[in-house]
Design a protein around this motif. Structure first.
Motif, PDB file in Angstrom:
ATOM      1  N   GLY A 196      44.001  41.052  45.513  1.00  0.00           N
ATOM      2  CA  GLY A 196      44.182  39.974  46.385  1.00  0.00           C
ATOM      3  C   GLY A 196      44.012  40.022  47.941  1.00  0.00           C
ATOM      4  O   GLY A 196      42.823  40.193  48.198  1.00  0.00           O
ATOM      5  N   ASP A 197      45.083  39.688  48.670  1.00  0.00           N
ATOM      6  CA  ASP A 197      44.638  39.613  50.050  1.00  0.00           C
ATOM      7  C   ASP A 197      44.337  40.758  50.758  1.00  0.00           C
ATOM      8  O   ASP A 197      44.128  41.012  51.869  1.00  0.00           O
ATOM      9  N   ASN A 198      44.453  42.011  50.028  1.00  0.00           N
ATOM     10  CA  ASN A 198      44.051  43.180  50.737  1.00  0.00           C
ATOM     11  C   ASN A 198      42.678  43.404  50.966  1.00  0.00           C
ATOM     12  O   ASN A 198      42.254  44.019  51.843  1.00  0.00           O
ATOM     13  N   ARG A 199      41.703  42.515  50.503  1.00  0.00           N
ATOM     14  CA  ARG A 199      40.346  42.368  50.578  1.00  0.00           C
ATOM     15  C   ARG A 199      39.906  40.824  51.131  1.00  0.00           C
ATOM     16  O   ARG A 199      40.443  39.965  51.122  1.00  0.00           O
ATOM     17  N   LEU A 200      38.648  41.213  51.705  1.00  0.00           N
ATOM     18  CA  LEU A 200      38.146  39.856  52.263  1.00  0.00           C
ATOM     19  C   LEU A 200      36.919  39.413  51.416  1.00  0.00           C
ATOM     20  O   LEU A 200      36.450  38.383  51.607  1.00  0.00           O
ATOM     21  N   CYS A 201      36.698  39.974  50.159  1.00  0.00           N
ATOM     22  CA  CYS A 201      35.610  39.708  49.341  1.00  0.00           C
ATOM     23  C   CYS A 201      36.163  39.346  47.835  1.00  0.00           C
ATOM     24  O   CYS A 201      37.344  39.343  47.572  1.00  0.00           O
ATOM     25  N   THR A 202      35.290  38.780  47.068  1.00  0.00           N
ATOM     26  CA  THR A 202      35.645  38.322  45.761  1.00  0.00           C
ATOM     27  C   THR A 202      35.560  39.669  45.204  1.00  0.00           C
ATOM     28  O   THR A 202      35.015  40.695  45.421  1.00  0.00           O
ATOM     29  N   PRO A 203      36.075  39.867  43.769  1.00  0.00           N
ATOM     30  CA  PRO A 203      35.931  40.995  43.221  1.00  0.00           C
ATOM     31  C   PRO A 203      34.345  41.475  42.766  1.00  0.00           C
ATOM     32  O   PRO A 203      34.259  42.798  42.488  1.00  0.00           O
ATOM     33  N   GLU A 204      33.518  40.482  42.783  1.00  0.00           N
ATOM     34  CA  GLU A 204      32.202  40.986  42.702  1.00  0.00           C
ATOM     35  C   GLU A 204      31.411  41.304  44.112  1.00  0.00           C
ATOM     36  O   GLU A 204      30.404  41.849  43.998  1.00  0.00           O
ATOM     37  N   GLY A 205      32.137  40.989  45.157  1.00  0.00           N
ATOM     38  CA  GLY A 205      31.685  41.673  46.499  1.00  0.00           C
ATOM     39  C   GLY A 205      31.136  40.454  47.567  1.00  0.00           C
ATOM     40  O   GLY A 205      30.590  40.818  48.377  1.00  0.00           O
ATOM     41  N   TRP A 206      31.330  39.338  47.130  1.00  0.00           N
ATOM     42  CA  TRP A 206      31.097  38.145  47.943  1.00  0.00           C
ATOM     43  C   TRP A 206      32.005  38.037  49.291  1.00  0.00           C
ATOM     44  O   TRP A 206      33.190  37.778  49.039  1.00  0.00           O
ATOM     45  N   PHE A 207      31.150  38.071  50.342  1.00  0.00           N
ATOM     46  CA  PHE A 207      32.016  37.711  51.662  1.00  0.00           C
ATOM     47  C   PHE A 207      31.789  36.531  52.179  1.00  0.00           C
ATOM     48  O   PHE A 207      30.456  35.956  52.100  1.00  0.00           O
ATOM     49  N   SER A 208      32.349  35.557  52.400  1.00  0.00           N
ATOM     50  CA  SER A 208      32.365  34.211  53.174  1.00  0.00           C
ATOM     51  C   SER A 208      32.810  34.329  54.743  1.00  0.00           C
ATOM     52  O   SER A 208      33.787  34.993  54.982  1.00  0.00           O
ATOM     53  N   CYS A 209      31.815  33.771  55.584  1.00  0.00           N
ATOM     54  CA  CYS A 209      31.933  33.554  56.851  1.00  0.00           C
ATOM     55  C   CYS A 209      33.397  32.750  56.981  1.00  0.00           C
ATOM     56  O   CYS A 209      33.278  31.637  56.377  1.00  0.00           O
ATOM     57  N   GLN A 210      34.186  32.903  57.908  1.00  0.00           N
ATOM     58  CA  GLN A 210      35.445  32.278  57.986  1.00  0.00           C
ATOM     59  C   GLN A 210      35.212  31.376  59.381  1.00  0.00           C
ATOM     60  O   GLN A 210      36.356  30.604  59.817  1.00  0.00           O
ATOM     61  N   GLY A 211      34.110  31.449  59.988  1.00  0.00           N
ATOM     62  CA  GLY A 211      33.859  30.599  61.134  1.00  0.00           C
ATOM     63  C   GLY A 211      34.309  31.016  62.419  1.00  0.00           C
ATOM     64  O   GLY A 211      34.936  32.110  62.467  1.00  0.00           O
ATOM     65  N   ALA A 212      33.712  30.424  63.308  1.00  0.00           N
ATOM     66  CA  ALA A 212      34.134  30.945  64.840  1.00  0.00           C
ATOM     67  C   ALA A 212      35.583  31.017  65.218  1.00  0.00           C
ATOM     68  O   ALA A 212      36.368  30.244  64.380  1.00  0.00           O
ATOM     69  N   PHE A 213      36.165  31.515  66.214  1.00  0.00           N
ATOM     70  CA  PHE A 213      37.404  31.743  66.479  1.00  0.00           C
ATOM     71  C   PHE A 213      38.160  30.385  66.516  1.00  0.00           C
ATOM     72  O   PHE A 213      39.325  30.372  66.143  1.00  0.00           O
ATOM     73  N   ASP A 214      37.405  29.413  67.180  1.00  0.00           N
ATOM     74  CA  ASP A 214      37.989  28.171  67.250  1.00  0.00           C
ATOM     75  C   ASP A 214      37.877  27.091  66.282  1.00  0.00           C
ATOM     76  O   ASP A 214      37.663  26.011  66.312  1.00  0.00           O
ATOM     77  N   ALA A 215      37.081  27.540  65.178  1.00  0.00           N
ATOM     78  CA  ALA A 215      36.933  26.567  63.970  1.00  0.00           C
ATOM     79  C   ALA A 215      37.852  27.019  62.716  1.00  0.00           C
ATOM     80  O   ALA A 215      38.429  28.271  62.412  1.00  0.00           O
ATOM     81  N   ASP A 216      38.149  25.964  62.039  1.00  0.00           N
ATOM     82  CA  ASP A 216      38.926  26.215  60.786  1.00  0.00           C
ATOM     83  C   ASP A 216      38.219  27.101  59.615  1.00  0.00           C
ATOM     84  O   ASP A 216      38.675  27.651  58.787  1.00  0.00           O
ATOM     85  N   LYS A 217      36.906  26.598  59.721  1.00  0.00           N
ATOM     86  CA  LYS A 217      36.052  27.193  58.528  1.00  0.00           C
ATOM     87  C   LYS A 217      34.459  27.355  59.236  1.00  0.00           C
ATOM     88  O   LYS A 217      34.097  26.704  60.274  1.00  0.00           O
TER      89      LYS A 217
END
Length: 313
Positions: A196-217
């Motif tokens: 779950g929330d303990n990781r920043l990636c999917t179970p397959e290992g995909w990471f998605s950029c969360q956007g700049a500090f002042d952006a929602d995505k």
């Protein structure tokens, strides 16, 4: 119907097209007539009711039926199709539950499913032999980043002039270190085996950029799977765990100031801990989305000190 015409496109303009498409002696056995748009099979009666210029395709037995079977044609036909393809690609990239589709768009040659060193030796090239699995290394990678943040907090001690304040500051840092050890420096953020929330990636290992500090995505939909191959693993090192409220400019000085001005009050170390080391204030961002300008965000003054519980009379 020649071999080269299997994937050819025809348009309903002349009546003799019916003969070409539907007389069995003019096409290979098992050849089907389908709508290019969605792969729906077309009968002779259905064909007569189609609008002019409806695109259809001939498919032999076993061929896939759908409108992306020939991407080059799709791109060449019209701007409408091109725009549709771009939107479809964006949809695939933003879908966290479609790892195989992401793989098609990003890299066809990766081996993200492999986990152990012996199953993907190229991924471990140049790496210490103590790492036996990809997840173990990625967890270490996450820990190293957090340890780097901790070192900056510890090094700030030398900037405090008062020895008394230094001592109090070091006590706070020691408490944070104790908590970090409990959670193993949050290396779980990069470990795809975590839940779950303990990781920043999917179970397959995909990471998605969360956007700049002042952006929602992330509007560019940056994503990466460092578990896939050695190149992606190296590129992932350019991604940043960015502090929304800045670490060096804001959080650490605010902590030192709070210690200096505490006047018997208790420092809310958990608040500063959350800003420095947790997802409460950290965003994973692609290098292109990492803004190094002044963030102009301050700590919440109401959370700097712990609120004492009132005794009941």
């Amino acid at each position: 119907c020649s071999e080269s015409f299997r994937m050819g496109f025809v348009k309903k303009k002349k009546k003799n097209v019916i003969e070409l498409l539907f007389l069995k002696q003019l096409r290979p056995a098992g050849c089907r007539v389908c709508l290019y748009e969605d792969g729906t099979e077309v009968t002779e009666d259905y064909f007569r009711n189609l609008h002019d210029n409806t695109e259809i395709i001939l498919l032999t037995k076993g061929q896939w039926n759908g409108n992306v079977c020939d991407v080059s044609h799709l791109l060449a036909t019209s701007n409408t199709h091109t725009d549709l393809l771009i939107e479809s690609a964006k949809s695939l990239l933003s879908d966290e539950n479609a790892p195989k589709r992401r793989k098609i768009i990003h890299n066809l040659s990766d081996d993200a499913e492999a986990e152990n060193r012996e199953d993907d030796e190229d991924w471990f090239e140049g790496m210490n032999s103590r790492f036996k699995t990809k997840s173990a290394y990625m967890k270490y990678n996450g820990e190293s980043r957090v340890r780097g943040y901790l070192k900056e907090v510890e090094d700030y001690t030398g900037s405090i002039k008062s020895l008394k304040v230094q001592g109090e500051y070091q006590k706070i840092v020691a408490t944070m270190v104790k908590q970090l050890k409990t959670v193993k420096y949050n290396g779980c953020y990069f470990d795809r085996r975590e839940k779950g929330d303990n990781r920043l990636c999917t179970p397959e290992g995909w990471f998605s950029c969360q956007g700049a500090f002042d952006a929602d995505k992330c509007l560019s939909l940056h994503s990466i799977n460092p578990y896939g191959n050695r190149e992606s693993r190296i590129l992932f090192s350019t991604w940043n765990l960015d502090h929304r409220i800045e670490k060096k400019r804001t959080i650490i000085p605010a902590l030192a100031k709070a210690v200096q001005n505490q006047n018997g009050r208790e420092i809310n170390w958990e608040y500063f801990y959350s800003l420095l080391f947790t997802r409460e204030n950290l965003k994973l961002v692609h290098i292109a989305c990492h803004k190094k300008t002044f963030h102009n965000l301050e700590c919440d003054g109401s959370k700097v000190y712990s609120k004492r519980k009132r005794c009941r009379q």
